[in-house]
Design a protein around this motif. Structure first.
Motif, PDB file in Angstrom:
ATOM      1  N   GLY A   1       0.817  -1.226   0.000  1.00 20.72           N
ATOM      2  CA  GLY A   1       0.000   0.000   0.000  1.00 20.72           C
ATOM      3  C   GLY A   1       0.842   1.263   0.000  1.00 20.72           C
ATOM      4  N   LYS A   2       2.077   1.138  -0.465  1.00 23.77           N
ATOM      5  CA  LYS A   2       2.970   2.313  -0.431  1.00 23.77           C
ATOM      6  C   LYS A   2       2.848   3.180  -1.684  1.00 23.77           C
ATOM      7  CE  LYS A   2       6.765   0.392   2.382  1.00 23.77           C
ATOM      8  NZ  LYS A   2       6.573   1.076   3.639  1.00 23.77           N
ATOM      9  N   ILE A   3       2.161   2.701  -2.713  1.00 22.36           N
ATOM     10  CA  ILE A   3       2.072   3.473  -3.968  1.00 22.36           C
ATOM     11  C   ILE A   3       0.615   3.872  -4.215  1.00 22.36           C
ATOM     12  CG2 ILE A   3       2.585   3.453  -6.470  1.00 22.36           C
ATOM     13  CD1 ILE A   3       5.117   2.726  -5.017  1.00 22.36           C
ATOM     14  N   ASP A   4       0.373   5.173  -4.393  1.00 20.03           N
ATOM     15  CA  ASP A   4      -1.000   5.641  -4.671  1.00 20.03           C
ATOM     16  C   ASP A   4      -1.265   5.745  -6.164  1.00 20.03           C
ATOM     17  OD1 ASP A   4      -1.819   6.153  -1.899  1.00 20.03           O
ATOM     18  OD2 ASP A   4      -0.210   7.657  -1.955  1.00 20.03           O
ATOM     19  N   LYS A   5      -0.252   6.182  -6.915  1.00 20.15           N
ATOM     20  CA  LYS A   5      -0.443   6.382  -8.349  1.00 20.15           C
ATOM     21  C   LYS A   5       0.881   6.118  -9.072  1.00 20.15           C
ATOM     22  CE  LYS A   5      -4.092   9.324  -7.220  1.00 20.15           C
ATOM     23  NZ  LYS A   5      -4.417  10.471  -6.410  1.00 20.15           N
ATOM     24  N   ILE A   6       0.767   5.754 -10.347  1.00 25.78           N
ATOM     25  CA  ILE A   6       1.973   5.540 -11.159  1.00 25.78           C
ATOM     26  C   ILE A   6       1.881   6.451 -12.372  1.00 25.78           C
ATOM     27  CG2 ILE A   6       3.313   3.836 -12.480  1.00 25.78           C
ATOM     28  CD1 ILE A   6       2.048   1.667 -10.680  1.00 25.78           C
ATOM     29  N   ILE A   7       2.987   7.094 -12.713  1.00 19.38           N
ATOM     30  CA  ILE A   7       3.000   7.913 -13.939  1.00 19.38           C
ATOM     31  C   ILE A   7       4.330   7.706 -14.662  1.00 19.38           C
ATOM     32  CG2 ILE A   7       3.793  10.054 -12.768  1.00 19.38           C
ATOM     33  CD1 ILE A   7       1.863  11.511 -14.825  1.00 19.38           C
ATOM     34  N   VAL A   8       4.232   7.490 -15.961  1.00 16.72           N
ATOM     35  CA  VAL A   8       5.427   7.309 -16.797  1.00 16.72           C
ATOM     36  C   VAL A   8       5.248   8.079 -18.104  1.00 16.72           C
ATOM     37  CG1 VAL A   8       5.940   4.986 -15.868  1.00 16.72           C
ATOM     38  CG2 VAL A   8       4.480   5.209 -17.881  1.00 16.72           C
ATOM     39  N   GLY A   9       6.318   8.177 -18.886  1.00 12.89           N
ATOM     40  CA  GLY A   9       6.243   8.823 -20.196  1.00 12.89           C
ATOM     41  C   GLY A   9       5.938   7.783 -21.275  1.00 12.89           C
ATOM     42  N   ALA A  10       6.162   8.156 -22.520  1.00 18.12           N
ATOM     43  CA  ALA A  10       5.911   7.223 -23.622  1.00 18.12           C
ATOM     44  C   ALA A  10       6.872   7.513 -24.762  1.00 18.12           C
ATOM     45  CB  ALA A  10       4.483   7.371 -24.120  1.00 18.12           C
ATOM     46  N   ASP A  11       7.217   6.464 -25.482  1.00 18.45           N
ATOM     47  CA  ASP A  11       8.042   6.624 -26.686  1.00 18.45           C
ATOM     48  C   ASP A  11       7.206   6.590 -27.951  1.00 18.45           C
ATOM     49  OD1 ASP A  11      10.066   5.598 -24.563  1.00 18.45           O
ATOM     50  OD2 ASP A  11      11.184   6.590 -26.174  1.00 18.45           O
ATOM     51  N   ARG A  12       6.144   5.794 -27.921  1.00 17.45           N
ATOM     52  CA  ARG A  12       5.211   5.783 -29.062  1.00 17.45           C
ATOM     53  C   ARG A  12       3.875   5.215 -28.579  1.00 17.45           C
ATOM     54  NH1 ARG A  12       6.480   4.469 -35.285  1.00 17.45           N
ATOM     55  NH2 ARG A  12       8.649   4.712 -34.628  1.00 17.45           N
ATOM     56  N   ILE A  13       2.823   5.867 -29.001  1.00 15.91           N
ATOM     57  CA  ILE A  13       1.479   5.412 -28.626  1.00 15.91           C
ATOM     58  C   ILE A  13       0.734   5.077 -29.922  1.00 15.91           C
ATOM     59  CG2 ILE A  13      -0.689   6.080 -27.493  1.00 15.91           C
ATOM     60  CD1 ILE A  13       0.989   8.130 -25.845  1.00 15.91           C
ATOM     61  N   ALA A  14       0.218   3.857 -29.996  1.00 12.56           N
ATOM     62  CA  ALA A  14      -0.524   3.451 -31.207  1.00 12.56           C
ATOM     63  C   ALA A  14      -1.939   4.033 -31.166  1.00 12.56           C
ATOM     64  CB  ALA A  14      -0.570   1.933 -31.282  1.00 12.56           C
ATOM     65  N   ALA A  15      -2.654   3.911 -32.298  1.00 16.23           N
ATOM     66  CA  ALA A  15      -3.987   4.528 -32.425  1.00 16.23           C
ATOM     67  C   ALA A  15      -4.984   3.985 -31.401  1.00 16.23           C
ATOM     68  CB  ALA A  15      -4.515   4.307 -33.834  1.00 16.23           C
ATOM     69  N   ASN A  16      -4.734   2.781 -30.865  1.00 14.51           N
ATOM     70  CA  ASN A  16      -5.672   2.214 -29.875  1.00 14.51           C
ATOM     71  C   ASN A  16      -5.203   2.455 -28.437  1.00 14.51           C
ATOM     72  OD1 ASN A  16      -3.491   0.525 -29.608  1.00 14.51           O
ATOM     73  ND2 ASN A  16      -4.698  -1.343 -29.481  1.00 14.51           N
ATOM     74  N   GLY A  17      -4.121   3.238 -28.265  1.00 11.46           N
ATOM     75  CA  GLY A  17      -3.634   3.575 -26.921  1.00 11.46           C
ATOM     76  C   GLY A  17      -2.530   2.669 -26.403  1.00 11.46           C
ATOM     77  N   ASP A  18      -2.256   1.541 -27.071  1.00 13.21           N
ATOM     78  CA  ASP A  18      -1.122   0.700 -26.639  1.00 13.21           C
ATOM     79  C   ASP A  18       0.131   1.581 -26.639  1.00 13.21           C
ATOM     80  OD1 ASP A  18      -2.853  -1.431 -26.708  1.00 13.21           O
ATOM     81  OD2 ASP A  18      -1.957  -2.410 -28.457  1.00 13.21           O
ATOM     82  N   THR A  19       0.944   1.437 -25.601  1.00 15.57           N
ATOM     83  CA  THR A  19       2.042   2.395 -25.420  1.00 15.57           C
ATOM     84  C   THR A  19       3.403   1.722 -25.260  1.00 15.57           C
ATOM     85  OG1 THR A  19       0.593   4.045 -24.445  1.00 15.57           O
ATOM     86  CG2 THR A  19       2.912   4.200 -23.856  1.00 15.57           C
ATOM     87  N   ALA A  20       4.359   2.166 -26.084  1.00 15.63           N
ATOM     88  CA  ALA A  20       5.743   1.719 -25.909  1.00 15.63           C
ATOM     89  C   ALA A  20       6.441   2.685 -24.959  1.00 15.63           C
ATOM     90  CB  ALA A  20       6.475   1.718 -27.249  1.00 15.63           C
ATOM     91  N   ASN A  21       7.076   2.142 -23.953  1.00 13.70           N
ATOM     92  CA  ASN A  21       7.895   2.962 -23.053  1.00 13.70           C
ATOM     93  C   ASN A  21       9.026   2.073 -22.535  1.00 13.70           C
ATOM     94  OD1 ASN A  21       8.370   5.512 -21.686  1.00 13.70           O
ATOM     95  ND2 ASN A  21       7.857   4.442 -19.794  1.00 13.70           N
ATOM     96  N   LYS A  22       9.887   2.649 -21.730  1.00 16.61           N
ATOM     97  CA  LYS A  22      11.075   1.942 -21.244  1.00 16.61           C
ATOM     98  C   LYS A  22      10.732   0.545 -20.734  1.00 16.61           C
ATOM     99  CE  LYS A  22      14.469   2.969 -21.417  1.00 16.61           C
ATOM    100  NZ  LYS A  22      15.238   2.467 -22.594  1.00 16.61           N
TER     101      LYS A  22
END
Ligand code: MRU
Length: 350
Positions: free
Chosen positions: A227-248
């Motif tokens: 219960g130590k994490i409330d939210k997660i946020i990351v960046g993106a390298d490429r996002i496809a038209a359906n929202g699938d996301t490439a990141n690290k």
């Protein structure tokens, strides 16, 4: 605090040397587009938006160094330079997006003198750079309200000022919430094998005086279960038209764990990271990097010689695991195929 990741000075591209951080803060100078290509390849400059800016400035440098040529030859040589820069890294959409912008200038300036074309290209590259900072501030404004006072946020890799022209995407949202007086604490994944989290995100957060704790990547799931994490946020390298996301690499595991633990999982990225030509994430090209990133730490071997290595630099997070995508045009929600296509039609999202 303004971190100057990349800028144009005296007809050269100046980059903060991200391989030297956090131990040494120094800038390197690129005087030719070939030097920019090397800097992108060897991660002196990294992070999708920063790579895009570097690519644009690389084209401007290429134009600047060409000898006087007949207009059509000049144009062809510049397009060849764009092709060469495009081969530097395959995954970040922003690299190709920035090259497209530069190609428009190249093709529009057919009637102009070589001198004026060079000026136009430098102007466009500098514009892409300053525009990126504004876009990131807007991403921050749009996303900052998602965090509440006292939140513990987990982030992966570096999606901060260093990964952009300034301010950052995922870290920009954290910065913006902080600027609104929210007290946040950030858990930073170290991000094996290149340690962008341990070396770069911590460096930025320390400078910003935002409280943080460094963890190794394999600890994240346990922290979520505690219960130590409330939210997660990351960046993106490429996002496809359906929202699938490439990141690290490692992002996908975090998103799956977030789902199991009912933790919101956010992506923050400029619209230029979205690639509507790709229907799903399966078509996103994933860069494979050299084995010594895994078998060595700073030239010191940590695995036996001859060890076989697989080293994909990115992974794909399916859209179903992403709570929202924060962009400068607004916050995108599921179904992403609809919210993304609306944004491409110029509609705003709230
Ligand atoms: O290999 P890198 O360091 O270029 O990878 C960077 C990332 O994966 C970032 O999270 C991504 O580019 C978003 S940066 C705003």
């Amino acid at each position: 605090m303004m971190i100057k990741t990349i800028f144009w000075k005296n007809n050269s591209v100046v980059l903060i040397d991200q391989n030297a951080l956090p131990l040494v803060e120094r800038h390197v100078l690129c005087k030719s587009y070939k030097e920019v290509i090397s800097a992108i390849k060897n991660l002196t400059v990294r992070g999708a938006p920063a790579i895009g800016v570097a690519a644009a400035m690389g084209v401007a440098l290429g134009a600047l160094r060409l000898p006087p040529l007949p207009p059509e030859k000049f144009r062809k040589q510049l397009l060849a330079i764009c092709e060469e820069i495009a081969k530097s890294r395959p995954t970040a959409r922003n690299l190709f997006w920035a090259l497209e912008r530069m190609k428009k200038v190249i093709n529009h300036s057919r009637q102009t003198s070589q001198r004026d074309s060079v000026k136009e290209l430098i102007k466009e590259a500098i514009h892409i750079c300053s525009e990126d900072i504004e876009i990131n501030r807007q991403i921050g404004k749009n996303g900052g309200f998602l965090f509440t006072n006292g939140d513990n946020i987990l982030t992966h890799c570096n999606a901060g000022a260093l990964a952009t022209a300034g301010y950052g995407t995922a870290l920009g949202v954290i910065r913006a919430a902080g600027e609104k007086g929210k007290k946040l604490h950030v858990y930073v994944d170290e991000t094996r094998p290149v340690l962008q989290g341990a070396r770069l995100t911590t460096w930025e957060l320390k400078k910003e005086k935002i409280p943080f704790t460094l963890i190794t990547d394999n600890m994240a799931g346990f922290l979520m279960s505690q219960g130590k994490i409330d939210k997660i946020i990351v960046g993106a390298d490429r996002i496809a038209a359906n929202g699938d996301t490439a990141n690290k690499i490692g992002t996908y595991s975090l998103a799956v764990l977030a789902q199991v633990h009912h933790i919101p999982f956010y992506i923050a990225a400029p619209v230029s990271t979205i690639d509507t030509s790709l229907k799903t994430g399966i078509s996103i090209p994933i860069e494979e990097r050299k084995s010594d990133e895994v078998t060595h730490f700073k030239k010191v071997r940590s695995a036996p010689t001859g060890t076989k290595v697989y080293n994909p630099a990115f992974d794909i997070t399916p859209a179903k695991f992403i709570t929202a995508i924060i962009t400068e045009k607004g916050i995108l929600r599921k179904p992403y195929s609809i919210s993304i296509s609306r944004i491409h039609k110029g509609e705003k999202h709230s």
